[in-house]
Design a protein around this motif. Structure first.
Motif, mmCIF file in Angstrom:
data_model
loop_
_atom_site.group_PDB
_atom_site.id
_atom_site.type_symbol
_atom_site.label_atom_id
_atom_site.label_comp_id
_atom_site.label_asym_id
_atom_site.label_seq_id
_atom_site.Cartn_x
_atom_site.Cartn_y
_atom_site.Cartn_z
ATOM 1 N N GLU A 89 1.904 5.127 -1.688
ATOM 2 C CA GLU A 89 1.103 6.324 -1.962
ATOM 3 C C GLU A 89 0.407 6.219 -3.310
ATOM 4 N N ARG A 149 0.841 -1.196 0.000
ATOM 5 C CA ARG A 149 0.000 0.000 0.000
ATOM 6 C C ARG A 149 0.879 1.249 0.000
ATOM 7 N N ALA A 156 -7.733 -1.321 1.657
ATOM 8 C CA ALA A 156 -6.273 -1.293 1.561
ATOM 9 C C ALA A 156 -5.599 -1.813 2.808
ATOM 10 N N ARG A 204 -2.530 3.966 -2.920
ATOM 11 C CA ARG A 204 -3.619 4.662 -2.221
ATOM 12 C C ARG A 204 -4.365 5.599 -3.165
ATOM 13 N N GLU A 240 -10.426 2.931 2.022
ATOM 14 C CA GLU A 240 -9.158 2.737 2.728
ATOM 15 C C GLU A 240 -9.172 1.441 3.523
#
Length: 831
Positions: A813, A811, A829, A816, A826
């Protein structure tokens, strides 16, 4: 007596979905033709797959911000059945969804003591109480056999089409070893506790749906089957009253109607309610079964598992129906909807009637009985028990059927043939079985369901009747065409211009026929765009082209060759010699006749070639006809699925010329078009067409130049054209662009997911940096698609990234950001 069954310490919940669509394939070709009413999809199977079947396999559970928190397989939580003919389409056209069904059944069986969620269905969706005994048995045997091949186990139950039932049907289910069946509450007549003598009437639909009931075979053997009568009011609210708007509302209804621990709350509806009939219904179902039901104290399970807890303590007798033929869930008069003008209809208008139903069934019964007599006599010369052979024929209809033929013949034909059947005899027996398959499918219930015999559902079953008559004649029998049409003519349409059933047959069925000659002509004419494929498969046949040769004289193009055909289902073979003459444009002339041997074929070819060099066009056509046959075929005999390709090839040069002229017209009138736009005036349709054709062609050319690139710089011109089209309100043709970008997106997702699965070879696993580059490429593709006005299907991207996270995708950036762009929460994730 103390029961050794485990106690059910809370209320159980079962939701059953009956997923079904009538067969849509042309019976002569096995190809589903385009259905304009299903636009923008190719056909209704395709549309409903998109709206329902696939979405239930990948149902979304959203978080409180509307983002995807989980992706679940609804089929793993619900009881379900799919019609065998629909499963055949899924396996062929949408294998990913088919695999999802099989996986759901495997997972549920593992969780529920060997009881999978899937159940079988009678093969052709015929109304079983209206079948004769032989057809009833075969419909059940084929439903069981198809299920066994697809799900790898024996079914515990079989869906009764329209839940149509009578004691004879239940006896047949018991004879096949089935454990339970599902019925509507209005089908029960009376109930009593086992061991007691007094009955309680429940004719008003008041049967208690919270328990299973026992029905005992009428032969006195004591054999029995469990019956579940679903909760009618809640099922009706789900199907017709909008209860799928909220999972909380749905479970509130379950709770209010529940009977506490040790009872079952269950509903049965069309599976298409969950997504097709009610958009978003699959999400409501997912949250209900995965979250809300358990939170409210229900055990989500299936009927087979329930019977391990709940042995039927009551027995039931069924209503006889208005005419003693049984009852169903969709006809208040028993099963009248499929045999007479009972008053039930869908989509009709004031003054309409359904008196056409009776002669329609009578015409099909006449044809069925003629075909049965021929089958019994002809197949009886090849095997011991023709009807047992028909029941077992389902073994050859699934995947790998060709490999099973030897064992099939050995089992069923040894004694009668005093050894081994010849190749010709084997083909004949299989052709007889295929004829019987048509006879079964022409009773598909949808043919009677709606308001008029001119609808696509009735036309479809009439096409099976037409195919059956062709098969009879191919087998050397005389088809009762005149008698069939005479009876069918009594089926009067409610729409005057449609006439009667015989008129509909001639107008809608006869043009759909495909013969060996017209299929060979399709192969030959389809070669016009370029080189002919020497081998291939088309319309249920394998073809092989031999001795193919083309010659030209000016614009005239002539091809001569041999086309061999083998029917895949039976191995029946034929070969034809042909000549195809293309005069340019849409003028195509094909003549053919059965191949008469190499020497005769070569003599015919040489005569045509010699005349081509020196004779007039009319003489060439006369010689082609004399040498290769009097019957001629044209572009109208190209099968629908290939017509677009052939048309593009035939019109290609013409269209390129028009496009060039349109481009000049657009440039010459650019200032006028701009002035109209700046002044806010409506562009005349003639100029709009010029602009849209020109901009679409340039847009496509720019995308071709940039194909495979992910950076915006490569698409600068295409982006400018998309912006120009948006400002002017022009429609750009983006179908090809959508396919390209979908393929590019799949390729990049492959790079992200490669190596995450522990079973993948380590050398295929990309380095972390390469994976992050791929993530960036996905983001750029999505952004580019938006700028170009290309609607990318991001559902599959969501699903693949969701799976990748579960397999260890880091995970970062960039990941994301990708989650945010794809609408994944989220929580996904971090889970």
């Amino acid at each position: 007596m103390i029961s050794d069954r485990p106690a059910l310490d809370r209320p159980a919940l079962v939701v059953h979905g009956h997923f079904y669509q009538p067969p849509r394939e042309n019976p002569w070709t096995g190809i589903v033709e385009r259905e304009p009413s299903a636009a923008p999809f190719h056909d209704w199977n395709d549309r409903i797959h998109h709206e329902c079947y696939r979405r239930n396999g990948f149902a979304r559970i959203l978080d409180d911000r509307g983002r995807v928190a989980r992706i679940v397989n609804n089929y793993a939580a619900m009881s379900f059945n799919f019609g065998p003919t629909l499963l055949s389409w899924l396996a062929r056209e949408r294998p990913g969804t088919m695999a999802r069904l099989v996986e759901a059944d495997r997972q549920s069986a593992a969780r529920r003591g060997g009881h999978g969620n899937a159940i079988a269905q009678a093969y052709g969706h015929a109304i079983l109480p209206l079948c004769n005994d032989r057809d009833l048995r075969t419909q059940i045997c084929w439903g069981i056999g198809d299920f066994r091949q697809r799900f790898g186990r024996e079914p515990e139950a079989l869906w009764l089409p329209e839940t149509a039932c009578e004691p004879r049907v239940l006896d047949a289910l018991i004879d096949q070893g089935l454990r339970y069946a599902l019925l509507a509450p209005g089908q029960a007549a009376r109930v009593r506790k086992i061991g007691e003598t007094s009955w309680s009437g429940v004719e008003d639909g008041g049967i208690d749906p919270s328990r299973p009931y026992r029905y005992v075979h009428r032969d006195g053997s004591g054999r029995a089957i469990a019956l579940f009568f679903y909760d009618g009011p809640i099922a009706r609210a789900v199907a017709f009253e909008g209860l799928l708007r909220s999972s909380q509302w749905l479970v509130d209804r379950f709770v209010a109607a529940g009977r506490g621990a040790g009872s079952v709350m269950h509903i049965v509806t069309d599976g298409e309610s969950y997504g097709h009939h009610y958009q978003g219904g699959e999400r409501c179902l997912a949250y209900t079964l995965e979250v809300e039901a358990a939170r409210r104290g229900f055990l989500v399970t299936n009927y087979g598992a329930l019977l391990d807890w709940l042995e039927p303590g009551w027995e039931v007798e069924l209503k006889a129906g208005e005419e003693g033929r049984g009852t169903s869930w969709s006809c208040g008069h028993g099963v009248g909807r499929w045999m007479r003008d009972c008053g039930c209809h869908t989509g009709g208008r004031p003054g309409w009637n359904q008196r056409w139903r009776t002669p329609l069934r009578a015409a099909l019964d006449l044809l069925r009985d003629d075909a049965a007599a021929h089958y019994e006599q002809a197949a009886g010369e090849l095997c011991e028990d023709p009807w047992a052979v028909r029941d077992a024929y389902i073994e050859l209809l699934g995947e790998g059927g060709r490999e099973k033929r030897a064992a099939f013949f050995a089992e069923h034909c040894r004694r009668r043939s005093r050894g081994t059947l010849s190749g010709e005899q084997r083909v004949r027996l299989l052709e007889l079985c295929e004829m019987q398959r048509s006879a079964l499918l022409m009773y598909t219930s949808c043919g009677w369901y709606f308001a008029d015999p001119g609808g696509i559902e009735t036309v479809q079953i009439l096409r099976y009747a037409g195919r059956l008559m062709d098969q009879l004649e191919e087998l050397g029998a005389q088809a009762p065409r005149d008698r069939f049409l005479e009876v069918l003519a009594e089926a009067q349409s409610n729409v005057a211009k449609r006439g009667n059933g015989a008129d509909i047959f001639r107008r809608k069925v006869v043009p759909a026929r495909v013969t060996k000659a017209s299929l060979a002509a399709h192969v030959g004419i389809s070669s016009l765009p370029g080189q002919i494929e020497p081998t291939g498969e088309v319309a249920g046949h394998r073809y092989r082209v031999r001795s193919w040769e083309k010659r030209q004289k000016g614009r005239l193009e002539v091809a001569v060759g041999r086309v061999g055909l083998e029917r895949l289902a039976t191995g029946a073979r034929s070969e034809l010699g042909m000549a195809v003459v293309h005069f340019g444009g849409v003028d195509v002339y094909c003549v053919l006749r059965p191949f008469a041997g190499k020497q005769a074929f070569e003599q015919s070819r040489q005569r045509l070639w010699s005349e081509l060099e020196r004779a007039s066009l009319l003489t060439v056509l006369r010689i082609a006809q004399e040498e290769f046959g009097a019957d001629d075929y044209g572009l109208e005999h190209v099968l629908p699925h290939a017509r677009d390709r052939v048309a593009k090839a035939v019109f290609g040069e013409l269209l390129r010329g028009y496009a060039h002229q349109y481009a000049h017209l657009y440039e010459d009138n650019a200032s006028i078009i701009g002035t109209f736009h700046d002044a806010g005036l409506t562009l005349p349709p003639e100029l709009r067409v010029i602009a849209e054709v020109t901009l679409s062609r340039r847009f496509e050319q720019e995308l071709e130049r940039a194909h495979g690139r992910h950076d915006a710089g490569a698409y600068r011109e295409a982006l400018a054209l998309a912006e120009q089209a948006e400002r002017g309100g022009y429609r750009l043709e983006r179908e090809g662009a959508s396919r390209r970008f979908a393929a590019m997106l799949d390729e990049v997702l492959d790079r992200i997911c490669a190596g995450l699965d522990a079973s993948a070879a380590s050398e295929r696993s990309p380095r972390p940096l390469a994976r992050q580059v791929a993530v960036s490429d996905v983001l750029e593709l999505i952004e580019l698609g938006e700028g170009l006005g290309i609607e990318l299907d991001l559902d599959r991207a969501q699903e693949r990234i969701y799976d990748a996270l579960g397999q260890g995708l880091e995970r970062t950036e960039a990941v994301r950001l990708l989650l945010s762009v794809l609408g994944l929460s989220e929580q996904v994730a971090t889970s």
